[in-house]
Design a protein around this motif. Structure first.
Motif, PDB file in Angstrom:
ATOM      1  N   GLU A  38       0.821  -1.208   0.000  1.00 34.13           N
ATOM      2  CA  GLU A  38       0.000   0.000   0.000  1.00 34.13           C
ATOM      3  C   GLU A  38       0.860   1.265   0.000  1.00 34.13           C
ATOM      4  O   GLU A  38       0.561   2.222  -0.713  1.00 34.13           O
ATOM      5  N   GLY A  39       1.917   1.246   0.809  1.00 34.30           N
ATOM      6  CA  GLY A  39       2.798   2.414   0.889  1.00 34.30           C
ATOM      7  C   GLY A  39       3.435   2.694  -0.465  1.00 34.30           C
ATOM      8  O   GLY A  39       3.529   3.851  -0.905  1.00 34.30           O
ATOM      9  N   GLU A  40       3.851   1.615  -1.113  1.00 34.92           N
ATOM     10  CA  GLU A  40       4.475   1.706  -2.431  1.00 34.92           C
ATOM     11  C   GLU A  40       3.503   2.292  -3.455  1.00 34.92           C
ATOM     12  O   GLU A  40       3.834   3.209  -4.216  1.00 34.92           O
ATOM     13  N   ALA A  41       2.285   1.749  -3.448  1.00 37.48           N
ATOM     14  CA  ALA A  41       1.264   2.195  -4.404  1.00 37.48           C
ATOM     15  C   ALA A  41       0.940   3.668  -4.181  1.00 37.48           C
ATOM     16  O   ALA A  41       0.791   4.436  -5.138  1.00 37.48           O
ATOM     17  N   THR A  42       0.851   4.063  -2.907  1.00 34.90           N
ATOM     18  CA  THR A  42       0.542   5.456  -2.595  1.00 34.90           C
ATOM     19  C   THR A  42       1.671   6.369  -3.071  1.00 34.90           C
ATOM     20  O   THR A  42       1.420   7.441  -3.640  1.00 34.90           O
ATOM     21  N   ALA A  43       2.910   5.927  -2.857  1.00 39.25           N
ATOM     22  CA  ALA A  43       4.070   6.715  -3.302  1.00 39.25           C
ATOM     23  C   ALA A  43       4.028   6.898  -4.816  1.00 39.25           C
ATOM     24  O   ALA A  43       4.266   8.005  -5.330  1.00 39.25           O
ATOM     25  N   MET A  44       3.710   5.820  -5.540  1.00 40.80           N
ATOM     26  CA  MET A  44       3.628   5.899  -7.002  1.00 40.80           C
ATOM     27  C   MET A  44       2.528   6.872  -7.428  1.00 40.80           C
ATOM     28  O   MET A  44       2.708   7.705  -8.310  1.00 40.80           O
ATOM     29  N   TYR A  45       1.383   6.745  -6.791  1.00 40.56           N
ATOM     30  CA  TYR A  45       0.221   7.576  -7.116  1.00 40.56           C
ATOM     31  C   TYR A  45       0.537   9.056  -6.924  1.00 40.56           C
ATOM     32  O   TYR A  45       0.297   9.887  -7.798  1.00 40.56           O
ATOM     33  N   VAL A  46       1.133   9.376  -5.769  1.00 38.55           N
ATOM     34  CA  VAL A  46       1.423  10.777  -5.458  1.00 38.55           C
ATOM     35  C   VAL A  46       2.490  11.318  -6.409  1.00 38.55           C
ATOM     36  O   VAL A  46       2.369  12.434  -6.924  1.00 38.55           O
ATOM     37  N   SER A  47       3.506  10.501  -6.685  1.00 36.55           N
ATOM     38  CA  SER A  47       4.602  11.008  -7.531  1.00 36.55           C
ATOM     39  C   SER A  47       4.096  11.268  -8.944  1.00 36.55           C
ATOM     40  O   SER A  47       4.553  12.196  -9.622  1.00 36.55           O
ATOM     41  N   ARG A  48       3.129  10.455  -9.390  1.00 41.94           N
ATOM     42  CA  ARG A  48       2.587  10.666 -10.722  1.00 41.94           C
ATOM     43  C   ARG A  48       1.801  11.983 -10.790  1.00 41.94           C
ATOM     44  O   ARG A  48       1.790  12.655 -11.812  1.00 41.94           O
ATOM     45  N   LEU A  49       1.161  12.340  -9.687  1.00 38.50           N
ATOM     46  CA  LEU A  49       0.436  13.620  -9.639  1.00 38.50           C
ATOM     47  C   LEU A  49       1.395  14.800  -9.596  1.00 38.50           C
ATOM     48  O   LEU A  49       1.103  15.891 -10.083  1.00 38.50           O
ATOM     49  N   LEU A  50       2.575  14.565  -8.988  1.00 38.82           N
ATOM     50  CA  LEU A  50       3.513  15.676  -8.798  1.00 38.82           C
ATOM     51  C   LEU A  50       4.347  15.951 -10.048  1.00 38.82           C
ATOM     52  O   LEU A  50       4.799  17.079 -10.263  1.00 38.82           O
ATOM     53  N   LYS A  51       4.563  14.904 -10.852  1.00 40.79           N
ATOM     54  CA  LYS A  51       5.449  15.025 -12.019  1.00 40.79           C
ATOM     55  C   LYS A  51       5.095  16.222 -12.921  1.00 40.79           C
ATOM     56  O   LYS A  51       5.967  17.032 -13.241  1.00 40.79           O
ATOM     57  N   PRO A  52       3.809  16.378 -13.338  1.00 40.68           N
ATOM     58  CA  PRO A  52       3.464  17.502 -14.228  1.00 40.68           C
ATOM     59  C   PRO A  52       3.765  18.862 -13.602  1.00 40.68           C
ATOM     60  O   PRO A  52       3.882  19.865 -14.321  1.00 40.68           O
ATOM     61  N   LEU A  53       3.886  18.910 -12.265  1.00 38.46           N
ATOM     62  CA  LEU A  53       4.122  20.193 -11.592  1.00 38.46           C
ATOM     63  C   LEU A  53       5.606  20.553 -11.569  1.00 38.46           C
ATOM     64  O   LEU A  53       5.989  21.595 -11.026  1.00 38.46           O
ATOM     65  N   GLY A  54       6.448  19.673 -12.132  1.00 37.13           N
ATOM     66  CA  GLY A  54       7.883  19.975 -12.214  1.00 37.13           C
ATOM     67  C   GLY A  54       8.619  19.837 -10.896  1.00 37.13           C
ATOM     68  O   GLY A  54       9.661  20.468 -10.688  1.00 37.13           O
ATOM     69  N   VAL A  55       8.096  19.018  -9.993  1.00 36.25           N
ATOM     70  CA  VAL A  55       8.769  18.815  -8.710  1.00 36.25           C
ATOM     71  C   VAL A  55       9.501  17.473  -8.761  1.00 36.25           C
ATOM     72  O   VAL A  55       8.954  16.482  -9.240  1.00 36.25           O
ATOM     73  N   ALA A  56      10.738  17.455  -8.306  1.00 33.35           N
ATOM     74  CA  ALA A  56      11.470  16.188  -8.263  1.00 33.35           C
ATOM     75  C   ALA A  56      10.906  15.323  -7.147  1.00 33.35           C
ATOM     76  O   ALA A  56      10.760  15.789  -6.020  1.00 33.35           O
ATOM     77  N   THR A  57      10.571  14.077  -7.458  1.00 34.49           N
ATOM     78  CA  THR A  57      10.118  13.181  -6.392  1.00 34.49           C
ATOM     79  C   THR A  57      11.115  12.047  -6.226  1.00 34.49           C
ATOM     80  O   THR A  57      11.588  11.480  -7.196  1.00 34.49           O
ATOM     81  N   THR A  58      11.440  11.748  -4.975  1.00 35.82           N
ATOM     82  CA  THR A  58      12.377  10.666  -4.673  1.00 35.82           C
ATOM     83  C   THR A  58      11.713   9.703  -3.708  1.00 35.82           C
ATOM     84  O   THR A  58      10.655   9.985  -3.157  1.00 35.82           O
ATOM     85  N   ARG A  59      12.370   8.548  -3.538  1.00 33.21           N
ATOM     86  CA  ARG A  59      11.806   7.524  -2.656  1.00 33.21           C
ATOM     87  C   ARG A  59      12.915   7.086  -1.708  1.00 33.21           C
ATOM     88  O   ARG A  59      14.089   7.039  -2.106  1.00 33.21           O
ATOM     89  N   LEU A  60      12.591   6.753  -0.468  1.00 28.09           N
ATOM     90  CA  LEU A  60      13.577   6.220   0.481  1.00 28.09           C
ATOM     91  C   LEU A  60      14.276   5.027  -0.151  1.00 28.09           C
ATOM     92  O   LEU A  60      13.652   4.253  -0.863  1.00 28.09           O
ATOM     93  N   ALA A  61      15.580   4.841   0.128  1.00 33.77           N
ATOM     94  CA  ALA A  61      16.318   3.707  -0.427  1.00 33.77           C
ATOM     95  C   ALA A  61      15.880   2.416   0.240  1.00 33.77           C
ATOM     96  O   ALA A  61      15.626   2.375   1.443  1.00 33.77           O
ATOM     97  N   TYR A  62      15.798   1.367  -0.589  1.00 33.59           N
ATOM     98  CA  TYR A  62      15.564   0.030  -0.051  1.00 33.59           C
ATOM     99  C   TYR A  62      16.909  -0.635   0.161  1.00 33.59           C
ATOM    100  O   TYR A  62      17.853  -0.378  -0.579  1.00 33.59           O
TER     101      TYR A  62
END
Lengths: 199, 199
Positions: free
Chosen positions: A149-173
């Protein structure tokens, strides 16, 4: 049982409902409360009511706060250009414990979980998008839990942020510090291999 | 820590003071309280205050009670000629769980413990002696804990009762049911041998 003191039974029941508290512990806690002085008991009851009354959501990051802005959002020495997105106020406490992160946070207040009937509109995603408005934010670090769920939410949010020109990163595994490789699960080890870095 | 919400920190601190509750659990309980509805939180606070206000000592046996007499002392079908002397209200609950004892209780409210500054006058021993007055009580079962202090208290009380012509008995020592002889300590095994019974 022949032995029943109504208000004691009620107190035990209250404690028993709490997470990780079984019947024996609930009983011990209730007797502890009985052993308290009058003032201590009043102080405890007041702490419960106070926490409920005073604490609400920070107007910016949706973290818990007594004032309009939470202590982190109201601090001027924090780097406002970095936002770390977490699921829960407890995660803020965990990241603050590293004493290294100097950006701000955004508390989603949960994760997208169709099985539990939680969709994106239940979370504070629109508040996060709204924060992007003034172009001050340069990076959003997705720090949701490393679960499906956390992964899916991260993907969902980052996809919304991309068009706004904001860099999105994810914690390292990877493998947790101090762990034993022998006991690491395959998926974690695979992610650690994939994410290998030059030394 | 940069993150500090005063009323939340206070609530966590309240839980942290309780027996068997560490910092992590205290935090979880505090967040559980925050997640409660308004009514639930009020109910919890009320249960604490109620227990404190309503519960006092039974006029006869010194057990916890909301009324002048505790539920056991006010029951007419209990055998008033047998009194089981225990240290603590929790011991009453434990013995009631056997569903076999039909006498009454007397709660000493502790044990004689010179190291902790607790002498006989701190306990409800004089109340116990006073109960012997009308000659109705035939037997007093000493059910203090099988510890050095419990043992000493049982001896002390029984010596006071002897001149009054009341039979005093002590809980049997022996191996607990379901235990493994291999792991029983020497003292318990010795007591079990000494107290052996014909089958």
């Amino acid at each position: 049982m022949g032995y029943e003191v109504a208000s004691l039974a009620k107190l035990i029941e209250q404690f028993e409902r709490m997470p990780s508290i079984g019947h024996k512990t609930a009983q011990r806690l209730a007797f502890y409360v009985l052993d308290m002085s009058e003032e201590q008991a009043k102080g405890f009851a007041k702490a419960i009511l106070d926490a409920h009354e005073k604490i609400h959501r920070c107007a910016v990051c949706c973290n818990l706060s007594e004032d309009e802005l939470c202590p982190i959002c109201s601090k001027t020495d924090r780097d406002m250009s970095v936002v770390c997105v977490v699921e829960d106020p407890r995660d803020v406490i965990a990241i603050e414990r590293t004493r290294e992160f100097n950006g701000t946070y955004h508390v989603l207040n949960g994760v997208i979980s169709p099985l539990n009937g939680i969709g994106p509109e239940e979370l504070t995603i629109k508040e996060l998008i709204a924060r992007m408005g003034d172009g001050q934010i340069k990076e959003v670090i997705m720090a949701t839990n490393p679960t499906v769920e956390g992964e899916a939410t991260a993907m969902y949010v980052s996809r919304l942020l991309k068009p706004l020109g904001v860099a999105t990163t994810r914690l390292a595994y990877g493998v947790p510090v101090g762990a034993d490789l022998e006991y690491a699960d395959e998926v974690t080890l695979l992610r650690a291999l994939e994410g290998r870095q030059t030394i």
